[in-house]
Motif scaffolding. Structure first.
Motif, PDB file in Angstrom:
ATOM      1  N   ALA A   1       0.803  -1.234   0.000  1.00  0.00           N
ATOM      2  CA  ALA A   1       0.000   0.000   0.000  1.00  0.00           C
ATOM      3  C   ALA A   1       0.832   1.279   0.000  1.00  0.00           C
ATOM      4  N   PRO A   2       1.970   1.371   0.732  1.00  0.00           N
ATOM      5  CA  PRO A   2       2.753   2.608   0.694  1.00  0.00           C
ATOM      6  C   PRO A   2       3.352   2.924  -0.673  1.00  0.00           C
ATOM      7  N   ARG A   3       3.304   1.953  -1.586  1.00  0.00           N
ATOM      8  CA  ARG A   3       3.885   2.171  -2.921  1.00  0.00           C
ATOM      9  C   ARG A   3       2.848   2.640  -3.939  1.00  0.00           C
ATOM     10  N   ILE A   4       1.621   2.896  -3.506  1.00  0.00           N
ATOM     11  CA  ILE A   4       0.576   3.380  -4.413  1.00  0.00           C
ATOM     12  C   ILE A   4       0.870   4.824  -4.803  1.00  0.00           C
ATOM     13  N   ILE A   5       0.866   5.082  -6.098  1.00  0.00           N
ATOM     14  CA  ILE A   5       1.107   6.449  -6.576  1.00  0.00           C
ATOM     15  C   ILE A   5      -0.096   7.017  -7.319  1.00  0.00           C
TER      16      ILE A   5
ATOM     17  N   THR B   1      -2.297   2.052  -9.312  1.00  0.00           N
ATOM     18  CA  THR B   1      -0.936   1.997  -9.847  1.00  0.00           C
ATOM     19  C   THR B   1       0.040   2.076  -8.687  1.00  0.00           C
ATOM     20  N   LEU B   2       1.024   1.196  -8.696  1.00  0.00           N
ATOM     21  CA  LEU B   2       2.054   1.180  -7.667  1.00  0.00           C
ATOM     22  C   LEU B   2       3.414   1.334  -8.320  1.00  0.00           C
ATOM     23  N   GLU B   3       4.376   1.824  -7.535  1.00  0.00           N
ATOM     24  CA  GLU B   3       5.748   1.937  -8.026  1.00  0.00           C
ATOM     25  C   GLU B   3       6.676   1.176  -7.093  1.00  0.00           C
ATOM     26  N   PHE B   4       7.481   0.293  -7.686  1.00  0.00           N
ATOM     27  CA  PHE B   4       8.407  -0.540  -6.927  1.00  0.00           C
ATOM     28  C   PHE B   4       9.833  -0.224  -7.355  1.00  0.00           C
ATOM     29  N   ALA B   5      10.774  -0.420  -6.431  1.00  0.00           N
ATOM     30  CA  ALA B   5      12.182  -0.141  -6.739  1.00  0.00           C
ATOM     31  C   ALA B   5      13.079  -1.205  -6.132  1.00  0.00           C
ATOM     32  N   THR B   6      14.213  -1.445  -6.761  1.00  0.00           N
ATOM     33  CA  THR B   6      15.209  -2.341  -6.177  1.00  0.00           C
ATOM     34  C   THR B   6      15.889  -1.633  -5.000  1.00  0.00           C
ATOM     35  N   PRO B   7      16.476  -2.384  -4.069  1.00  0.00           N
ATOM     36  CA  PRO B   7      16.927  -1.771  -2.808  1.00  0.00           C
ATOM     37  C   PRO B   7      18.117  -0.834  -2.918  1.00  0.00           C
ATOM     38  N   ARG B   8      18.998  -1.040  -3.896  1.00  0.00           N
ATOM     39  CA  ARG B   8      20.214  -0.216  -3.989  1.00  0.00           C
ATOM     40  C   ARG B   8      20.426   0.320  -5.399  1.00  0.00           C
ATOM     41  N   GLY B   9      19.343   0.460  -6.126  1.00  0.00           N
ATOM     42  CA  GLY B   9      19.443   0.988  -7.483  1.00  0.00           C
ATOM     43  C   GLY B   9      19.857  -0.032  -8.523  1.00  0.00           C
ATOM     44  N   GLU B  10      19.776  -1.326  -8.201  1.00  0.00           N
ATOM     45  CA  GLU B  10      20.124  -2.357  -9.169  1.00  0.00           C
ATOM     46  C   GLU B  10      19.096  -2.369 -10.315  1.00  0.00           C
ATOM     47  N   SER B  11      19.494  -2.865 -11.461  1.00  0.00           N
ATOM     48  CA  SER B  11      18.570  -2.973 -12.584  1.00  0.00           C
ATOM     49  C   SER B  11      17.576  -4.107 -12.334  1.00  0.00           C
TER      50      SER B  11
ATOM     51  N   ASN C   1      17.212  -4.881 -19.238  1.00  0.00           N
ATOM     52  CA  ASN C   1      16.739  -3.622 -18.677  1.00  0.00           C
ATOM     53  C   ASN C   1      17.787  -2.994 -17.766  1.00  0.00           C
ATOM     54  N   THR C   2      17.813  -1.668 -17.719  1.00  0.00           N
ATOM     55  CA  THR C   2      18.732  -0.951 -16.830  1.00  0.00           C
ATOM     56  C   THR C   2      18.004  -0.119 -15.785  1.00  0.00           C
ATOM     57  N   ALA C   3      16.690   0.011 -15.884  1.00  0.00           N
ATOM     58  CA  ALA C   3      15.929   0.808 -14.926  1.00  0.00           C
ATOM     59  C   ALA C   3      15.836   0.098 -13.582  1.00  0.00           C
ATOM     60  N   SER C   4      15.792   0.883 -12.513  1.00  0.00           N
ATOM     61  CA  SER C   4      15.699   0.315 -11.165  1.00  0.00           C
ATOM     62  C   SER C   4      14.325   0.528 -10.532  1.00  0.00           C
ATOM     63  N   ASN C   5      13.450   1.261 -11.217  1.00  0.00           N
ATOM     64  CA  ASN C   5      12.082   1.500 -10.756  1.00  0.00           C
ATOM     65  C   ASN C   5      11.094   1.001 -11.807  1.00  0.00           C
ATOM     66  N   VAL C   6       9.960   0.513 -11.352  1.00  0.00           N
ATOM     67  CA  VAL C   6       8.920   0.081 -12.277  1.00  0.00           C
ATOM     68  C   VAL C   6       7.558   0.471 -11.719  1.00  0.00           C
ATOM     69  N   ARG C   7       6.703   0.945 -12.580  1.00  0.00           N
ATOM     70  CA  ARG C   7       5.321   1.196 -12.216  1.00  0.00           C
ATOM     71  C   ARG C   7       4.459   0.050 -12.735  1.00  0.00           C
ATOM     72  N   VAL C   8       3.507  -0.372 -11.916  1.00  0.00           N
ATOM     73  CA  VAL C   8       2.605  -1.457 -12.296  1.00  0.00           C
ATOM     74  C   VAL C   8       1.175  -0.953 -12.143  1.00  0.00           C
ATOM     75  N   ARG C   9       0.398  -1.073 -13.200  1.00  0.00           N
ATOM     76  CA  ARG C   9      -0.968  -0.549 -13.235  1.00  0.00           C
ATOM     77  C   ARG C   9      -1.963  -1.700 -13.383  1.00  0.00           C
ATOM     78  N   PHE C  10      -2.941  -1.732 -12.487  1.00  0.00           N
ATOM     79  CA  PHE C  10      -4.003  -2.732 -12.508  1.00  0.00           C
ATOM     80  C   PHE C  10      -5.317  -2.026 -12.855  1.00  0.00           C
ATOM     81  N   GLN C  11      -6.041  -2.546 -13.833  1.00  0.00           N
ATOM     82  CA  GLN C  11      -7.337  -1.974 -14.183  1.00  0.00           C
ATOM     83  C   GLN C  11      -8.193  -3.030 -14.876  1.00  0.00           C
ATOM     84  N   ASN C  12      -9.507  -2.795 -14.931  1.00  0.00           N
ATOM     85  CA  ASN C  12     -10.406  -3.740 -15.590  1.00  0.00           C
ATOM     86  C   ASN C  12     -11.584  -2.985 -16.183  1.00  0.00           C
TER      87      ASN C  12
END
Length: 626
Positions: A458-462, A472-482, A550-561
């Motif tokens: 829940a704290p990752r909801i943007i 929509t939530l945004e997740f990230a790796t812990p130390r900027g890893e891809s 991939n080289t990005a360390s953050n990803v947004r995930v969107r759920f909808q119906n």
């Protein structure tokens, strides 16, 4: 046998130092270990080989693939009651929606569940094997059974067939040509569910293999649950520098009397913790061709333990630090257990649990613990040797530890962290008699999880919100890893009856929402064949994506119906590269020649031969980051 593993090529010196995703498999005919079952592809291969070796049939049709999966499930998972996870942030007193529906947690962390629980989890495997909505949980008389939609041969364009793992039952038609579904069985259960009704039709699969009277459960066909389970985080291990994982095949740990578990305690034969007396687990060779089913044997199947011992250097495994604090992370595919304060059936939920998380050393700083990725913290007071934080982490699969001191001070304090988890011993690698070949592989990946608990994600909801039709939530790796791999899942209030006209979508973005890529497009609840009158009003959805370049360390995930259905909870799990190093692997066992222990340093993809004798019993297996 060799199982495919995905490897990551990246400069090692720039990465978090760890042993990423180490896995073992032996040539034991029934219990080879995690490398043989840590993905649906490997699991299908292992189940097919077990099935062909036993029955002589190749798993080359829907019919035989389904039977192979059912055979494997019977020999690796038992009926029982697992401990709850705090999925909804309501604590362990929550009496609704607490069953473990994640396939990998069920198989690796528990290895037991009630009828509805095991069958809900199992839908993820059968849908992966045969296709979406090709399996369902079915409500019968005082029981939750299971059906799979089979095609080809005697099944023609397709029809439902009962495949009940919990009661160890499949039922053939009178001619023995195909499996029957509950729409037929329920109308004639007195005949079809009898062991003595044309027993030759069963091809060696005894009806009601656990107890002869279980057939009465098939007197009704009341409800169906489509998409009742899902595949969440893959069962990935990660060992930091100075960390070891020792897996015990039987309860009791090193002294034989320390019992740490997460489930109902029937206290059988003086041993606390989950147990099953009637099961094919640990006697798989007796299942096919059985005439009388499983006898009652106290302790036939019990839990195992996974013990993590870590002496951190406060450089590796760190998620944040400054001159006043250092925060460490922990993730496991198993579930953190507890030694309860008493021997009551559900003592695990009571305050006073011990031995799940224990700190040792000479530090004098403050300590805090978080089970939601640092969104909230429990103040554990001042560090002391033997500080036990079990009550704060039990029933979870992750935590963060925050020490109120700089890394340089902590490095002088000789801190050791012990985390004891419950695990399914049927997934552990076992040695076999008269020599064993061991296979080691490591993909070089670590994991960070945001879920399965609602409060972890829940704290990752943007954008949007849970309990709404879009989030929509945004997740990230812990130390900027891809991000090298992405696994997501959600639980939806999809209504009763579920509409096949509603489309469910999951998308991800690696550039802050500028462009989107589909993880799940037009997902639907397909309803086929004979159906009962009632349905589960919810559904589980999951999706995964490999992203090796991939080289990005953050990803947004969107759920909808498209139907305005509410998302009740969501979760995301990211795989990222680590600097893979060799592992020190040790097996301990007894055989006719006495007690033995052998160790070997293994790197990436290596094999190892161990000489063993008869009357063999594997005691434990350890993987260590040297």
């Amino acid at each position: 046998m060799r199982w495919p593993l995905v490897f990551t090529s990246i400069i090692a010196s720039s990465l978090h130092a760890a042993v990423g995703d180490p896995q073992l498999a032996t040539d034991h005919p029934w219990y080879p270990g995690e490398l043989a079952m840590s993905s649906f592809e490997r699991l299908a291969q292992t189940a097919a080989e077990q099935y062909e070796r036993t029955t002589g049939h190749k798993a080359d049709s829907d019919h035989h693939k389904a039977l192979a999966a059912w055979f494997f499930r019977n020999t690796h998972y038992a009926h029982g009651e697992e401990g709850k996870e705090n999925l909804w942030g309501k604590g362990f007193s929550n009496d609704t929606q607490h069953a473990t529906r994640d396939y990998w947690t069920g198989l690796f962390a528990h290895g037991f569940g009630l009828c509805g629980t095991t069958h809900a989890q199992w839908t993820a495997e059968l849908d992966a094997l045969l296709g979406p909505c090709r399996s369902r949980v079915t409500g019968t008389k005082g029981h939750n059974s299971f059906e799979v939609f089979l095609k080809g041969g005697a099944y023609g364009e397709g029809r439902w067939a009962m495949l009940d793992h919990d009661l160890s039952t499949v039922i053939y038609d009178a001619m023995g040509t195909s499996l029957l579904g509950l729409d037929v069985i329920s109308q004639h259960h007195e005949r079809f569910a009898r062991r003595d009704y044309h027993p030759e039709r069963q091809k060696g699969w005894l009806i009601c293999g656990l107890h002869k009277d279980d057939g009465a459960s098939y007197a009704a066909f009341n409800s169906a649950e489509y998409r009742a389970g899902y595949a969440g985080a893959p069962p990935l291990l990660q060992l930091r520098k100075g960390e070891s994982l020792r897996r015990w095949l039987e309860p009791g740990l090193d002294d034989g009397k320390t019992f740490v578990f997460w489930g109902r305690n029937p206290m059988i034969k003086g041993i606390p913790g989950p147990e099953r007396s009637r099961t094919w687990v640990n006697q798989p060779e007796k299942m096919h061709g059985s005439q009388n089913g499983t006898p009652h044997i106290d302790g036939q199947a019990r839990y195992g333990n996974a013990v993590y011992q870590w002496q951190p250097d406060f450089a590796d495994g760190v998620v944040s630090s400054d001159e006043k604090h250092v925060t460490l992370e922990f993730f496991t595919p198993y579930i953190i257990g507890a030694t309860p304060p008493d021997d009551s059936e559900w003592g695990i939920y009571k305050p006073g649990g011990k031995n799940g998380l224990v700190l040792r050393g000479s530090a004098t700083c403050t300590v805090a613990v978080s089970t939601d990725g640092g969104a909230s913290w429990h103040d554990a007071g001042t560090f002391r040797d033997g500080l036990d934080l079990t009550d704060q982490v039990k029933g979870h699969r992750q935590y963060h530890l925050r020490f109120g001191a700089a890394a340089a001070q902590l490095q002088e304090a000789n801190i050791a962290i012990t985390t004891v988890c419950q695990a399914n011993a049927a997934t552990f690698p076992r040695l076999k008699e008269n020599g064993t070949r061991i296979r080691y592989e490591a993909s070089g990946r670590g994991i960070v999880s945001y879920g399965p608990n609602k409060q972890q994600a829940a704290p990752r909801i943007i954008e949007g919100a849970l309990d709404s039709p879009k989030v929509t939530l945004e997740f990230a790796t812990p130390r900027g890893e891809s991000i090298q791999g992405l696994h997501v899942a959600t639980q939806i209030a999809s209504s009763n009856p579920p509409s096949p006209d509603i489309a469910y979508h999951i998308d991800c973005s690696l550039d802050g929402g500028q462009t989107w890529r589909s993880l799940l497009k037009d997902g639907r609840i397909h309803r086929r064949g004979a159906e009962p009158a009632d349905f589960w009003s919810q559904s589980m959805w999951s999706a995964a994506l490999e992203m090796p370049k991939n080289t990005a360390s953050n990803v947004r995930v969107r759920f909808q119906n498209t139907g305005g259905k509410r998302y009740l909870r969501a979760e995301g799990h990211l795989l990222y590269p680590v600097s893979n190093t060799a592992s020190k692997v040790t097996f301990a066992w007894t055989d006719s020649a006495g007690k033995h222990q052998e160790t070997k340093l293994l790197d990436h993809c290596e094999s190892w031969e161990i000489s063993t004798q008869t009357q063999l019993k594997t005691k434990w297996v350890e993987i260590a980051h040297p």
